[in-house]
Scaffold this active site. Sequence first.
Site: not given
Length: 320
Positions: A170-172, A176
């Site tokens: 997922s691009k949670a 990052y």
Amino acid sequence: MTTEMDLSQRAPARPQHPNSWVFYDGRFSRYHDVHLGVMTHALHYGTACFEGIRAYWNERRGQLRILHPIAHFERLRNSGRILRMDLAYSTEELIEITTELCQRNEYRSDVYIRPLLFKSAEQIGVTLYGLPDSFLIYTAPMGNYVEIEGIRCKVASWRRIPDIALPARSKATANYLNSALAKSEAVEDGYDEALVLTLDGHVSEGSAENVFLYRNGAFITPQVSDDILEGVTRGLVIKLIQEELGLPVIERSVDRTELYSCEELLLCGTGAQISPVIEVDRRQVGDGKVGPRSRRLQELYFNAVRGDNPKYESWSIPVA
Ligand code: PMP
């Protein structure tokens, strides 16, 4: 005692585009008219997911073209599903909103588009359920995110977050922090970018890019179960390698020392585009120059994303 100098050094970063149009919770507003509460859940607990989409300006056609918005918005919906956040718009509506945003902002250059889905409750307590979701999109002009003429990489001491701890596919936003730790270490140690290994020591990806190696007549890229973000660009690069270079692509686990013994190495992503690597951990990749296949892929990619190759026109949607 705090002096005036101290205060100015601590002044918050000013938005780069304070007067641009943004989309926030159902309406178009000016950037500086949107106010988020200081208690916003996502800000404190990382309860958000996002996308990074590019739109390319085609000078010849006088046209801005959004690259693969469907794939990006579908990934956002999936990220939301994993994080129990509801994207309240259809993909068609999201593309319409993005198009209108680009029109309102009157761009005549390449643009970065950033949708963000987040827990907007102004309350304390770490959960994902029972909290309202908000959604915004902002856009900003953007050139190259990393150098595209050959970069130097370092294998980071930080490992890639395993799927059993945080959802790497997922691009949670929380993911990052892992990227920031790796990238900061690499840059502060004098490199351009970080390569990150999985917990069991296989190559996963760059701090914000997928990885391809060329060895023994084939391109190799880490498989999706090696804690990578399943990149949209990765899919496009696989297509270009197979269809245009006529070479096989193998998706499998990759050992660290394969980075040291491959003929060509490249990173790819929406931001990074196609970024050939010429050195890893003080070892030259190939002859230390951008390899012929990487160079060719760059040419093919830039032509396709700008809408200059009719065969790949369907990759992007024009902003009328
Ligand atoms: N991995 C990570 C961690 C990233 O942040 C990105 C950039 N979104 C990528 C890979 C490449 O993904 P995409 O090609 O979809 O931009």
